[in-house]
Scaffold this active site. Structure first.
Site, short mmCIF file in Angstrom:
data_model
loop_
_atom_site.label_atom_id
_atom_site.label_comp_id
_atom_site.label_asym_id
_atom_site.label_seq_id
_atom_site.Cartn_x
_atom_site.Cartn_y
_atom_site.Cartn_z
N LYS A 44 4.74 2.36 -12.95
CA LYS A 44 4.38 2.15 -12.45
C LYS A 44 3.87 3.32 -11.52
O LYS A 44 4.97 4.28 -10.95
CB LYS A 44 4.69 0.48 -11.98
CG LYS A 44 3.73 0.03 -10.69
CD LYS A 44 2.09 0.12 -10.61
CE LYS A 44 0.91 -0.79 -9.64
NZ LYS A 44 -0.22 -0.35 -10.01
N CYS A 127 -5.10 6.02 -5.93
CA CYS A 127 -5.10 3.92 -5.75
C CYS A 127 -6.53 3.29 -5.01
O CYS A 127 -6.37 4.06 -3.79
CB CYS A 127 -4.01 3.44 -5.22
SG CYS A 127 -3.71 2.18 -5.33
O1 RRO Z 1 -1.87 -1.13 -8.04
C1 RRO Z 1 -3.59 -1.11 -7.65
O2 RRO Z 1 -3.83 -1.70 -7.19
C2 RRO Z 1 -3.94 0.17 -8.66
C3 RRO Z 1 -3.76 1.81 -8.31
BR1 RRO Z 1 -2.22 2.24 -7.07
C4 RRO Z 1 -3.91 2.18 -9.21
O3 RRO Z 1 -3.67 3.63 -8.97
N1 RRO Z 1 -5.02 1.93 -9.81
C5 RRO Z 1 -5.73 0.73 -9.66
O4 RRO Z 1 -6.28 1.04 -10.51
N2 RRO Z 1 -4.70 -0.06 -9.03
#
Ligand code: RRO
Length: 308
Positions: A44, A127
């Site tokens: 993650k 993100c």
């Molecule tokens: O954690 C998120 O909400 C998230 C991230 Br960091 C990302 O890079 N892409 C996404 O769809 N969700």
């Protein structure tokens, strides 16, 4: 059939792996990826401090794909740095995904994570889900500043996870930035940011954060993902390894990514929906497709998309 591949000089036993975010937050999830047929373990995206993320419901799947606004729930970079040696014991590459809540966080995290020696580092510039924080990848100057700072502290192959672009001018501008920053591989694409899914029966949004806006994934984004893989493959004339992410549900979808120029593919929505057994299914399906089309190995079809 041999479905192994190479990204930025690192060998992967299979071209299929998880997309960052999908079943890779906790130690248990990461170990399950290690035991699975996934060709790599991708963490993650991590921040300096551990985060619970956005309020729930924050993920919703529907027939064509998914919408999420997770909000970077993660264990914090110190925990992932400590886990890397254990993850490496599975004998497949470990990709650490580095994020941050401000520009200074990225080099801080990158330096310590780099010292833990993941096989590759992916810098997440895309993100879409932190309220008030625009996607860095849509700001070419900020992206260049940040990539030059992290490049100084990263000694393993460095990749960048980009948001989708929708105009060739943006592909060109980011291509020039990438060419100046010593980027070793690209991961295309992150979710299509700030979509809105509506439940007409309840007359509501389907996720809670940001009034229901979130990143789209799955089948509905495949043409956008393929377009970005193809655009950057052409810009770099096949000289930078590309991981294709977006809309891979069946082996044929992976084949399409390979034709556009990807060397590997990542699985998000359908991994969350099916669990880690998805990797075995995809291998079987891709092997069948390659055989049917007369290809003996991945490289034989990479980038070979024909134009009319
Ligand atoms: O954690 C998120 O909400 C998230 C991230 Br960091 C990302 O890079 N892409 C996404 O769809 N969700």
């Amino acid at each position: 059939m041999d479905l192994s591949t190479t990204i930025a000089g690192v060998r992967f036993p299979s071209c299929f792996m998880n997309a960052s975010g999908a079943l890779c937050v906790t130690r248990e999830e990461l170990l399950a990826l290690g035991r699975s047929r996934a060709g790599a373990i991708v963490t993650k995206s991590m921040t300096v401090e551990p985060r619970d993320g956005n309020p729930t419901p924050r993920y919703y799947a529907f027939p064509g794909g998914s919408i999420n606004s997770m909000g970077l729930p993660n264990l914090g970079y110190r925990a992932y740095a400590a886990l890397i040696p254990e993850l490496k014991s599975f004998g497949k590459p470990v990709i650490a995904s580095v994020a941050g809540l401000c520009e200074d966080d990225f080099p801080t995290i990158a330096a310590i994570i780099n010292a833990a020696k993941p096989d590759l580092i992916e810098v997440n510039l895309s993100c879409p889900n932190i309220p008030g924080k625009p996607q860095i990848g849509y700001d070419a100057e900020a992206s260049e500043r940040l990539l030059k700072r992290v490049r100084k502290v990263i000694t393993v192959p460095m990749g960048v996870k980009l948001p989708p672009y929708f105009d060739p001018a943006h592909h060109t501008a980011m291509g020039e930035v990438i060419g100046r920053c010593g980027v070793d591989f690209l991961n295309l694409i992150n979710s299509v940011g700030n979509g809105l899914v509506v439940d007409p029966e309840r007359e509501t949004v389907v996720i809670k954060p940001k009034g229901g806006f979130g990143g789209l994934g799955g089948t509905i984004i495949k043409p956008v993902a393929l377009a970005n893989v193809r655009a950057f493959w052409k810009i770099f004339e096949g000289q930078i390894s590309i991981i294709g992410t977006g809309g891979v549900v069946h082996g044929v979808d992976a084949f399409e990514h390979l034709l556009c120029g990807a060397s590997a593919v990542q699985i998000g929505t359908v991994l969350v929906e099916e669990g880690v057994s998805v990797f075995g299914r995809l291998e079987t399906e891709l092997a069948a497709q390659l055989s049917k089309k007369g290809y003996a190995k991945l490289e034989d079809c990479r980038g070979k998309l024909k134009e009319l």
